[in-house]
Design an enzyme around this catalytic site. Structure first.
Site, PDB file in Angstrom:
ATOM      1  CE  LYS A   1     -29.642 -27.366  27.033  1.00 49.43           C
ATOM      2  NZ  LYS A   1     -29.169 -26.718  25.938  1.00 49.43           N
TER       3      LYS A   1
ATOM      4  CG  ASP B   1     -29.865 -26.102  22.198  1.00 50.19           C
ATOM      5  OD1 ASP B   1     -30.715 -25.075  22.316  1.00 50.19           O
ATOM      6  OD2 ASP B   1     -29.494 -26.747  22.999  1.00 50.19           O
TER       7      ASP B   1
ATOM      8  CB  ALA C   1     -23.394 -23.968  23.381  1.00 46.88           C
TER       9      ALA C   1
HETATM   10  P1  NAP Z   1     -20.984 -25.096  29.030  1.00 45.65           P
HETATM   11  O1  NAP Z   1     -21.170 -26.559  28.767  1.00 45.65           O
HETATM   12  O2  NAP Z   1     -20.677 -24.838  30.520  1.00 45.65           O
HETATM   13  O3  NAP Z   1     -19.417 -24.795  28.393  1.00 45.65           O
HETATM   14  C1  NAP Z   1     -18.781 -23.692  28.679  1.00 45.65           C
HETATM   15  C2  NAP Z   1     -17.723 -23.061  27.709  1.00 45.65           C
HETATM   16  O4  NAP Z   1     -16.897 -21.959  28.064  1.00 45.65           O
HETATM   17  C3  NAP Z   1     -16.275 -24.285  27.862  1.00 45.65           C
HETATM   18  O5  NAP Z   1     -15.798 -24.463  26.520  1.00 45.65           O
HETATM   19  C4  NAP Z   1     -15.376 -23.528  28.897  1.00 45.65           C
HETATM   20  O6  NAP Z   1     -14.157 -24.034  28.570  1.00 45.65           O
HETATM   21  C5  NAP Z   1     -15.507 -22.267  28.281  1.00 45.65           C
HETATM   22  N1  NAP Z   1     -14.883 -21.274  29.438  1.00 45.65           N
HETATM   23  C6  NAP Z   1     -15.557 -21.093  30.460  1.00 45.65           C
HETATM   24  N2  NAP Z   1     -14.684 -20.245  31.384  1.00 45.65           N
HETATM   25  C7  NAP Z   1     -13.610 -20.051  30.530  1.00 45.65           C
HETATM   26  C8  NAP Z   1     -12.611 -19.050  30.699  1.00 45.65           C
HETATM   27  N3  NAP Z   1     -12.323 -18.121  31.673  1.00 45.65           N
HETATM   28  N4  NAP Z   1     -11.646 -18.927  29.451  1.00 45.65           N
HETATM   29  C9  NAP Z   1     -11.823 -19.775  28.344  1.00 45.65           C
HETATM   30  N5  NAP Z   1     -12.863 -20.586  28.187  1.00 45.65           N
HETATM   31  C10 NAP Z   1     -14.002 -20.329  29.111  1.00 45.65           C
HETATM   32  O7  NAP Z   1     -21.884 -24.232  28.478  1.00 45.65           O
HETATM   33  P2  NAP Z   1     -22.684 -23.943  27.126  1.00 45.65           P
HETATM   34  O8  NAP Z   1     -23.953 -24.527  27.596  1.00 45.65           O
HETATM   35  O9  NAP Z   1     -21.889 -24.711  26.109  1.00 45.65           O
HETATM   36  O10 NAP Z   1     -22.970 -22.454  27.029  1.00 45.65           O
HETATM   37  C11 NAP Z   1     -21.833 -21.720  26.753  1.00 45.65           C
HETATM   38  C12 NAP Z   1     -22.204 -20.249  26.302  1.00 45.65           C
HETATM   39  O11 NAP Z   1     -23.313 -20.284  25.147  1.00 45.65           O
HETATM   40  C13 NAP Z   1     -23.201 -19.610  27.445  1.00 45.65           C
HETATM   41  O12 NAP Z   1     -22.532 -18.270  27.328  1.00 45.65           O
HETATM   42  C14 NAP Z   1     -24.643 -19.756  27.080  1.00 45.65           C
HETATM   43  O13 NAP Z   1     -25.210 -18.493  27.423  1.00 45.65           O
HETATM   44  C15 NAP Z   1     -24.347 -19.652  25.504  1.00 45.65           C
HETATM   45  N6  NAP Z   1     -25.703 -20.311  24.912  1.00 45.65           N
HETATM   46  C16 NAP Z   1     -26.367 -19.748  24.034  1.00 45.65           C
HETATM   47  C17 NAP Z   1     -27.369 -20.377  23.431  1.00 45.65           C
HETATM   48  C18 NAP Z   1     -28.359 -19.500  22.461  1.00 45.65           C
HETATM   49  O14 NAP Z   1     -29.215 -19.696  22.120  1.00 45.65           O
HETATM   50  N7  NAP Z   1     -27.879 -18.299  22.150  1.00 45.65           N
HETATM   51  C19 NAP Z   1     -27.677 -21.766  23.628  1.00 45.65           C
HETATM   52  C20 NAP Z   1     -26.813 -22.333  24.371  1.00 45.65           C
HETATM   53  C21 NAP Z   1     -25.596 -21.587  25.110  1.00 45.65           C
HETATM   54  P3  NAP Z   1     -13.617 -25.318  29.772  1.00 45.65           P
HETATM   55  O15 NAP Z   1     -14.072 -26.704  28.917  1.00 45.65           O
HETATM   56  O16 NAP Z   1     -12.032 -25.043  29.523  1.00 45.65           O
HETATM   57  O17 NAP Z   1     -14.246 -25.286  30.725  1.00 45.65           O
END
Ligand code: NAP
Length: 285
Positions: free
Chosen positions: A74, A111, A140
């Protein structure tokens, strides 16, 4: 394809990612293409990071009208495009590319649009004139933040396990209306928030639940979990038990797809009962 058809009569679109097999986008777009009577197909293409530039260079020649972009491409794709729409540039991420008839590639990010559209459709009473609390600071969270700040939200509080990433969002896109909190202080911010959003991976199947104390939440507070597997996370169960309004993550996925569909084909795509049934089956719900 018939012999007398040109490549662009047959509408080819795709999602590129690495991996990509888990993507629900083919299900969405196949459904909408059939509904709209569009002759074409939507492919899921596994494109490794070192193959991204070649894919982008050849996409117009291959006859694609456009494609979706998912993890991990992305951000990496931005410099490879001819134009990037302002919101996508602000987020630093593109999830949709349109290829025009002259072969030019424009990047968009739908998004945030999907996030906001689903919120307004599912919780029309949400008070966007009160502060909001956002948990997480990944891709996200950036999309959700940029979309929310197009509204009149007076203050967006953001808490992330790694505080520096929350501070980077405040700096990059906060527009002076954002503040970063310590992760351990997240429950203290609940009482001030009219909207609480989980954008972390916590609550997803295979992850720990998100721990958040909701007993101080005001009446009418909306809790939005963008995790959609499972559809009803522990956070949403707890919010319901506290009498709060809940919004699940599936509609965000659908609405970001619908916005991409509109960009490519100029047609509206509906989130109807038939589509929801297909998605729930695919998710095993
Ligand atoms: P990302 O960029 O990898 O970000 C992950 C986030 O989760 C970061 O803030 C990370 O914190 C946090 N995290 C991971 N493990 C953790 C833990 N053990 N304790 C506390 N925080 C933790 O992922 P993303 O693309 O933003 O996606 C995040 C979520 O949104 C996923 O579940 C994804 O499936 C969902 N999503 C949904 C949609 C939809 O259309 N509904 C669209 C996009 C994403 P750190 O920075 O500290 O690592």
């Amino acid at each position: 394809m018939h012999a007398n058809m040109t490549a662009r009569d047959f509408k080819k679109a795709a999602v590129i990612g690495y991996p990509v097999a888990q993507s629900l986008s083919p299900l969405l777009h196949d459904h909408w293409m059939r509904e709209a009577g569009i002759n074409g197909q939507y492919e899921a293409l596994e494109v490794a990071p070192d193959a991204l530039a070649a894919f982008v260079k050849n996409a117009a020649r291959e006859g694609y009208v456009g494609f979706n972009v998912t993890v991990p491409h992305k951000t990496a794709i931005l410099p490879m495009l001819d134009t990037v729409a302002p919101l996508a540039r602000q987020m630093g991420a593109v999830n949709t590319v349109k290829i025009s008839d002259d072969g030019k590639l424009t990047g968009f990010n739908t998004d945030g649009i999907g996030f906001l559209k689903h919120l307004k459709a599912s919780a029309p009473g949400v008070d966007l004139t009160k502060p909001a609390l956002i948990l997480g600071a990944g891709g996200a969270a950036r999309a959700a933040t940029a979309a929310l700040l197009t509204e009149n939200i007076p203050l967006l509080m953001i808490a992330n396990r790694t505080r520096a990433k929350a501070e980077a969002i405040v700096r990059d896109i906060g527009r002076g209306r954002m503040t970063a909190l310590d992760w351990d202080d997240r429950s203290d911010a609940v009482s001030a928030a009219g909207l609480i959003i989980n954008t972390t991976v916590l609550g997803m199947t295979g992850q720990n639940p998100l721990e958040l104390e909701l007993s101080s939440a005001g009446k009418g507070t909306v809790v939005y979990d963008i995790v959609y597997k499972p559809l009803e996370t522990e956070l949403l169960k707890s919010a319901k038990a506290h009498g709060l309004t809940v919004v699940d993550g599936l509609g965000m996925l659908v609405h970001q797809g619908a916005a991409a569909f509109k960009i490519w084909f100029g047609k509206d795509a509906a989130y109807d009962a038939a589509l929801k049934k297909k998605l729930l089956e695919a998710l095993g719900c």
